[in-house]
Design a protein around this motif. Structure first.
Motif, PDB file in Angstrom:
ATOM      1  N   PHE A 220      10.976  -2.595  19.213  1.00  9.42           N
ATOM      2  CA  PHE A 220       9.680  -2.722  18.558  1.00  9.42           C
ATOM      3  C   PHE A 220       9.852  -2.250  17.115  1.00  9.42           C
ATOM      4  O   PHE A 220      10.909  -1.723  16.739  1.00  9.42           O
ATOM      5  N   TYR A 221       8.818  -2.461  16.316  1.00 11.04           N
ATOM      6  CA  TYR A 221       8.878  -2.090  14.898  1.00 11.04           C
ATOM      7  C   TYR A 221       7.792  -1.068  14.582  1.00 11.04           C
ATOM      8  O   TYR A 221       6.699  -1.108  15.141  1.00 11.04           O
ATOM      9  N   GLN A 222       8.138  -0.151  13.672  1.00 13.83           N
ATOM     10  CA  GLN A 222       7.133   0.820  13.253  1.00 13.83           C
ATOM     11  C   GLN A 222       7.184   1.032  11.748  1.00 13.83           C
ATOM     12  O   GLN A 222       8.234   0.875  11.116  1.00 13.83           O
ATOM     13  N   LEU A 223       6.012   1.348  11.199  1.00  9.45           N
ATOM     14  CA  LEU A 223       5.918   1.800   9.811  1.00  9.45           C
ATOM     15  C   LEU A 223       6.263   3.278   9.835  1.00  9.45           C
ATOM     16  O   LEU A 223       5.462   4.113  10.245  1.00  9.45           O
ATOM     17  N   ASP A 224       7.488   3.588   9.419  1.00  9.49           N
ATOM     18  CA  ASP A 224       8.033   4.936   9.531  1.00  9.49           C
ATOM     19  C   ASP A 224       7.836   5.660   8.203  1.00  9.49           C
ATOM     20  O   ASP A 224       8.126   5.093   7.133  1.00  9.49           O
TER      21      ASP A 224
ATOM     22  N   ARG B  47       0.825  -1.212   0.000  1.00  7.54           N
ATOM     23  CA  ARG B  47       0.000   0.000   0.000  1.00  7.54           C
ATOM     24  C   ARG B  47       0.862   1.267   0.000  1.00  7.54           C
ATOM     25  O   ARG B  47       0.509   2.266  -0.632  1.00  7.54           O
ATOM     26  N   MET B  48       1.986   1.237   0.712  1.00 10.71           N
ATOM     27  CA  MET B  48       2.874   2.395   0.711  1.00 10.71           C
ATOM     28  C   MET B  48       3.482   2.617  -0.674  1.00 10.71           C
ATOM     29  O   MET B  48       3.548   3.758  -1.163  1.00 10.71           O
ATOM     30  N   GLU B  49       3.913   1.555  -1.312  1.00  8.86           N
ATOM     31  CA  GLU B  49       4.453   1.685  -2.669  1.00  8.86           C
ATOM     32  C   GLU B  49       3.377   2.190  -3.624  1.00  8.86           C
ATOM     33  O   GLU B  49       3.652   2.998  -4.528  1.00  8.86           O
ATOM     34  N   GLY B  50       2.138   1.743  -3.416  1.00 13.02           N
ATOM     35  CA  GLY B  50       1.022   2.205  -4.238  1.00 13.02           C
ATOM     36  C   GLY B  50       0.739   3.683  -4.067  1.00 13.02           C
ATOM     37  O   GLY B  50       0.181   4.326  -4.966  1.00 13.02           O
ATOM     38  N   GLN B  51       1.147   4.256  -2.930  1.00 12.71           N
ATOM     39  CA  GLN B  51       0.973   5.690  -2.687  1.00 12.71           C
ATOM     40  C   GLN B  51       2.205   6.486  -3.124  1.00 12.71           C
ATOM     41  O   GLN B  51       2.301   7.689  -2.858  1.00 12.71           O
ATOM     42  N   GLY B  52       3.153   5.820  -3.778  1.00 12.17           N
ATOM     43  CA  GLY B  52       4.315   6.534  -4.305  1.00 12.17           C
ATOM     44  C   GLY B  52       5.460   6.703  -3.329  1.00 12.17           C
ATOM     45  O   GLY B  52       6.325   7.563  -3.533  1.00 12.17           O
ATOM     46  N   PHE B  53       5.505   5.887  -2.254  1.00 13.27           N
ATOM     47  CA  PHE B  53       6.599   5.958  -1.285  1.00 13.27           C
ATOM     48  C   PHE B  53       7.719   4.999  -1.679  1.00 13.27           C
ATOM     49  O   PHE B  53       7.474   3.975  -2.337  1.00 13.27           O
ATOM     50  N   PHE B  54       8.931   5.330  -1.259  1.00 18.55           N
ATOM     51  CA  PHE B  54      10.114   4.508  -1.545  1.00 18.55           C
ATOM     52  C   PHE B  54      10.686   4.005  -0.224  1.00 18.55           C
ATOM     53  O   PHE B  54      10.802   4.761   0.745  1.00 18.55           O
ATOM     54  N   GLU B  55      11.081   2.735  -0.190  1.00 18.75           N
ATOM     55  CA  GLU B  55      11.597   2.154   1.052  1.00 18.75           C
ATOM     56  C   GLU B  55      13.111   2.353   1.138  1.00 18.75           C
ATOM     57  O   GLU B  55      13.859   1.935   0.257  1.00 18.75           O
ATOM     58  N   PHE B  56      13.537   3.030   2.194  1.00 22.79           N
ATOM     59  CA  PHE B  56      14.962   3.231   2.480  1.00 22.79           C
ATOM     60  C   PHE B  56      15.282   2.619   3.837  1.00 22.79           C
ATOM     61  O   PHE B  56      14.440   2.613   4.738  1.00 22.79           O
ATOM     62  N   ASN B  57      16.512   2.134   3.996  1.00 21.88           N
ATOM     63  CA  ASN B  57      16.962   1.612   5.282  1.00 21.88           C
ATOM     64  C   ASN B  57      17.946   2.577   5.908  1.00 21.88           C
ATOM     65  O   ASN B  57      18.946   2.943   5.287  1.00 21.88           O
TER      66      ASN B  57
ATOM     67  N   PRO C 102      14.011   6.383  13.617  1.00 22.72           N
ATOM     68  CA  PRO C 102      14.852   6.990  12.560  1.00 22.72           C
ATOM     69  C   PRO C 102      14.515   8.461  12.314  1.00 22.72           C
ATOM     70  O   PRO C 102      14.641   8.946  11.195  1.00 22.72           O
ATOM     71  N   GLN C 103      14.091   9.186  13.350  1.00 20.74           N
ATOM     72  CA  GLN C 103      13.543  10.539  13.196  1.00 20.74           C
ATOM     73  C   GLN C 103      14.462  11.469  12.408  1.00 20.74           C
ATOM     74  O   GLN C 103      14.063  12.053  11.399  1.00 20.74           O
ATOM     75  N   GLN C 104      15.714  11.615  12.868  1.00 21.07           N
ATOM     76  CA  GLN C 104      16.588  12.577  12.199  1.00 21.07           C
ATOM     77  C   GLN C 104      16.961  12.107  10.802  1.00 21.07           C
ATOM     78  O   GLN C 104      17.014  12.906   9.863  1.00 21.07           O
ATOM     79  N   TYR C 105      17.197  10.802  10.650  1.00 25.56           N
ATOM     80  CA  TYR C 105      17.582  10.299   9.321  1.00 25.56           C
ATOM     81  C   TYR C 105      16.467  10.503   8.301  1.00 25.56           C
ATOM     82  O   TYR C 105      16.714  10.867   7.151  1.00 25.56           O
ATOM     83  N   LYS C 106      15.217  10.264   8.721  1.00 24.89           N
ATOM     84  CA  LYS C 106      14.151  10.406   7.721  1.00 24.89           C
ATOM     85  C   LYS C 106      13.955  11.880   7.354  1.00 24.89           C
ATOM     86  O   LYS C 106      13.630  12.200   6.209  1.00 24.89           O
ATOM     87  N   GLN C 107      14.179  12.786   8.315  1.00 31.37           N
ATOM     88  CA  GLN C 107      14.119  14.202   7.966  1.00 31.37           C
ATOM     89  C   GLN C 107      15.279  14.580   7.050  1.00 31.37           C
ATOM     90  O   GLN C 107      15.112  15.379   6.114  1.00 31.37           O
ATOM     91  N   LEU C 108      16.447  14.007   7.286  1.00 37.75           N
ATOM     92  CA  LEU C 108      17.597  14.275   6.416  1.00 37.75           C
ATOM     93  C   LEU C 108      17.357  13.751   5.000  1.00 37.75           C
ATOM     94  O   LEU C 108      17.842  14.336   4.018  1.00 37.75           O
TER      95      LEU C 108
ATOM     96  N   PHE D 157       9.533   5.567   3.273  1.00 37.98           N
ATOM     97  CA  PHE D 157       8.959   4.728   4.320  1.00 37.98           C
ATOM     98  C   PHE D 157       9.932   3.607   4.641  1.00 37.98           C
ATOM     99  O   PHE D 157      10.852   3.304   3.888  1.00 37.98           O
ATOM    100  N   GLN D 158       9.712   2.988   5.787  1.00 39.90           N
ATOM    101  CA  GLN D 158      10.561   1.885   6.235  1.00 39.90           C
ATOM    102  C   GLN D 158       9.816   1.113   7.331  1.00 39.90           C
ATOM    103  O   GLN D 158       9.118   1.721   8.144  1.00 39.90           O
ATOM    104  N   ILE D 159       9.924  -0.208   7.311  1.00 46.59           N
ATOM    105  CA  ILE D 159       9.504  -1.006   8.474  1.00 46.59           C
ATOM    106  C   ILE D 159      10.724  -1.014   9.386  1.00 46.59           C
ATOM    107  O   ILE D 159      11.649  -1.807   9.217  1.00 46.59           O
ATOM    108  N   ALA D 160      10.729  -0.093  10.350  1.00 43.51           N
ATOM    109  CA  ALA D 160      11.960   0.250  11.068  1.00 43.51           C
ATOM    110  C   ALA D 160      11.993  -0.371  12.462  1.00 43.51           C
ATOM    111  O   ALA D 160      11.035  -0.232  13.226  1.00 43.51           O
ATOM    112  N   PRO D 161      13.121  -1.012  12.822  1.00 42.71           N
ATOM    113  CA  PRO D 161      13.297  -1.433  14.213  1.00 42.71           C
ATOM    114  C   PRO D 161      13.694  -0.230  15.067  1.00 42.71           C
ATOM    115  O   PRO D 161      14.490   0.604  14.645  1.00 42.71           O
ATOM    116  N   CYS D 162      13.116  -0.136  16.249  1.00 42.45           N
ATOM    117  CA  CYS D 162      13.400   0.968  17.171  1.00 42.45           C
ATOM    118  C   CYS D 162      13.786   0.378  18.526  1.00 42.45           C
ATOM    119  O   CYS D 162      13.254  -0.660  18.931  1.00 42.45           O
ATOM    120  N   PHE D 163      14.698   1.047  19.223  1.00 46.46           N
ATOM    121  CA  PHE D 163      15.270   0.497  20.457  1.00 46.46           C
ATOM    122  C   PHE D 163      15.176   1.536  21.568  1.00 46.46           C
ATOM    123  O   PHE D 163      15.679   2.650  21.416  1.00 46.46           O
TER     124      PHE D 163
END
Length: 590
Positions: free
Chosen positions: A234-238, A155-165, A198-204, A214-220
């Motif tokens: 835990f994991y989040q759809l970032d 669904r994210m790809e269908g909305q034009g989002f790209f997955e980055f790690n 990944p707050q700062q990285y996604k803003q960068l 977007f990313q299915i991101a592990p958070c610690f």
């Protein structure tokens, strides 16, 4: 024929009758019916009934099989005898008459049963998680998690989002919780941190011109265990987007989350056209910033009916202008037994009690409060709340800033006890207009209320000219059935406004530069307006699996003491490891 299997244990159908086949899997259970052995053989894909009678050359070995042995079986597919079909199994029309068995992996005595879903002590389940995960319900939950994440990605790809790690080893950052620190061997005395998000990285990434991430991101987060969050990770759809307003984020994400829920709701209704509820209204009506909207109860301010009344406890409270009386209407709750039960519950929650009024046939009020305030005020309360004979109302009084959480618990309790809460639906909503700041009573200072990177409503002008505690942020949450499942905001991308926002919370400009140098620098070189959110994958899966325990939807979770009982973590480091890292352990005195 393949060494281990020609078919899986979920594949055989009536079309396979007469074929010689080979299956491999786990012995689910063995039943002895008058000397004939029925062995249910299980693998990831399903279960097949295998039959071994005394005439089979495999019978002597079959007698020695026990639960969870891994075996290979050769045999012929045949139709089950009339009247013995199992319509609950995909393979329930056929069985395999076994001619040969090979034990591939014997199993010892089981520390917990795999057959059935009976309750078992959690410490045993986590220590032997590999066995626990073989149990049908848990196995299904994990596969449902896989499918939900696949749906999110699609669904994210269908909305034009790209997955980055984004990186896992990063710098320490004040996201609101403690970091997990990782010592650097190459740089003695220095530490990496695992990302809280990944707050700062996604803003960068937005500074870098990628537009939709977007990313299915592990958070610690090194937090104390909580019922609604897995300890440690835990994991989040970032998600992050450039050149967007708050409405643009809502328009992009609402169909993604709605679609995921509709796909896996098993026919339960899912909200269409989400409500947008301001934070202050959510506290006022529901006593929660993550209200369960399946519960129709809305609290109301009934202060005027008690002001100057004969009920002196409330009347004296209301002499202080900040105090209020809130009513929790309870349709169908007008019995003495129920009202007394609610009063006892409130006392168990550490409250002095829970005042109430019941309405009898004819509309007259009953109970101590009704007797004290008189029939006219009692009738006015009933009219305001829209109540009738057989209904009740419960009252919470004092400073709303101090009692709103309790009032929310009471609202939930009334809804549950009176069966007003519809359990068979998913109610989603946006909570908007969060306060930018809050007052920290402990430290006697103004702190960020939510995400420090959010744009204040009114921008730099609001930061310069407004009382900080009145500033709202472009900050929003998604709630579902009483859980916060996502949080986000439009970001503060203006360097001067960023410095001012942190200054109000007690951070100097140099500290902002030191702690957020990468992002602060990026803002100097053409920063697009941007915003996003992060949705909790674990909580979404938990809701869709119909459980209220996050450990039921996570493969290898820690226990409530943040210990991994399966792998033995955390564990002590060796002297050699500590020496290489230039670390000396300073344990607290026992």
């Amino acid at each position: 024929m393949h060494r281990y299997r020609s078919h899986t244990c979920g594949a055989l159908r009536e079309s396979n009758i007469g074929e010689t086949i080979r299956l491999s899997g786990w012995v689910h259970r063995v039943r002895d019916h008058g000397g004939v052995l029925f062995i249910d053989l299980r693998d990831h894909y399903g279960l097949t009934q295998c039959v071994v009678d005394p005439d089979s050359p495999a019978f002597s070995l079959a007698e020695k099989l026990r639960s969870e042995f891994v075996v290979k079986m050769d045999g012929k597919v045949r139709r089950r005898p009339e009247g013995t079909n199992n319509d609950e199994l995909a393979t329930g029309q056929v069985e395999v008459y076994v001619s040969e068995i090979e034990v591939l992996g014997p199993a010892g005595d089981l520390p917990l049963p795999v057959f059935g879903d009976q309750e078992y002590p959690e410490d045993i389940r986590l220590k032997y998680r590999f066995l626990d995960l073989r149990r049908e319900k848990l196995h299904q939950n994990m596969m449902m998690r896989v499918e939900i994440i696949k749906s999110m990605r699609r669904r994210m790809e269908g909305q034009g989002f790209f997955e980055f790690n984004t990186p896992i080893l990063t710098a320490s950052s004040p996201e609101g919780a403690r970091d997990f620190l990782v010592p650097s061997r190459i740089h003695p005395g220095k530490f990496y941190a695992l990302p809280q998000a990944p707050q700062q990285y996604k803003q960068l990434l937005m500074m870098s011109g990628f537009d939709r991430y977007f990313q299915i991101a592990p958070c610690f987060r090194d937090e104390d265990p909580r019922a609604d969050r897995l300890p440690g990770e835990f994991y989040q759809l970032d998600v992050e987007m450039s050149f967007v307003t708050q409405d643009d984020v809502f328009a992009a994400m609402e169909p993604v989350i709605t679609g995921v829920f509709e796909e896996f709701a098993k026919g339960k209704p899912v909200t269409k056209g989400w409500r947008r509820i301001p934070f202050a209204e959510a506290l006022r009506k529901y006593g929660s910033d993550k209200p369960d909207l399946r519960n129709p109860i809305e609290m109301q301010d009934v202060s005027e009916h008690f002001r100057g009344s004969g009920f002196k406890v409330f009347a004296r409270m209301l002499e202080d202008p900040k105090n209020q009386v809130w009513a929790i209407p309870g349709k169908g709750g007008g019995s003495r037994a129920f009202c007394d039960r609610m009063n006892s519950w409130a006392q168990g929650e550490g409250q002095p009690g829970l005042g109430y009024i019941m309405w009898r046939e004819g509309g007259e009020g009953a109970g101590p409060l009704a007797n004290n305030i008189g029939p006219e005020r009692t009738a006015a309360i009933r009219a305001q709340l829209g109540l009738n004979a057989g209904d009740a109302a419960f009252f919470v009084a004092g400073d709303p800033d101090k009692f709103w959480k309790f009032s929310g618990l009471a609202r939930n309790k009334v809804g549950e006890e009176l069966n007003l809460t519809d359990k068979d639906r998913f109610e989603l909503a946006w909570i908007v207009d969060f306060p930018m700041y809050e007052y920290n009573e402990e430290d006697k200072k103004v702190d960020f209320s939510h995400n420090p990177f959010s744009m204040p409503q009114g921008g730099l002008d609001a930061l310069k000219g407004q009382d900080p505690l009145t500033i709202k942020a472009f900050q929003y949450d998604i709630t579902c059935n009483g859980y916060e499942i996502a949080s986000g905001g439009i970001r503060n991308h203006v360097p001067e406004a960023m410095v001012k926002a942190f200054e109000i919370a007690g951070y100097g400009e140099q500290e902002v530069v030191d702690r957020f140098g990468g992002m602060y620098r990026a803002f100097q070189y053409g920063a697009p307006p941007h915003g996003g959110m992060a949705a909790g994958v674990d909580r979404i899966v938990m809701l869709l699996c119909g459980t209220n325990n996050l450990r039921e939807i996570s493969l290898f979770p820690m226990n409530q003491q943040a210990m991994d009982l399966l792998m033995g973590a955390p564990s002590e480091a060796t002297t050699k490891q500590l020496r290489e890292l230039h670390i000396r352990v300073n344990l607290p005195q026992k």
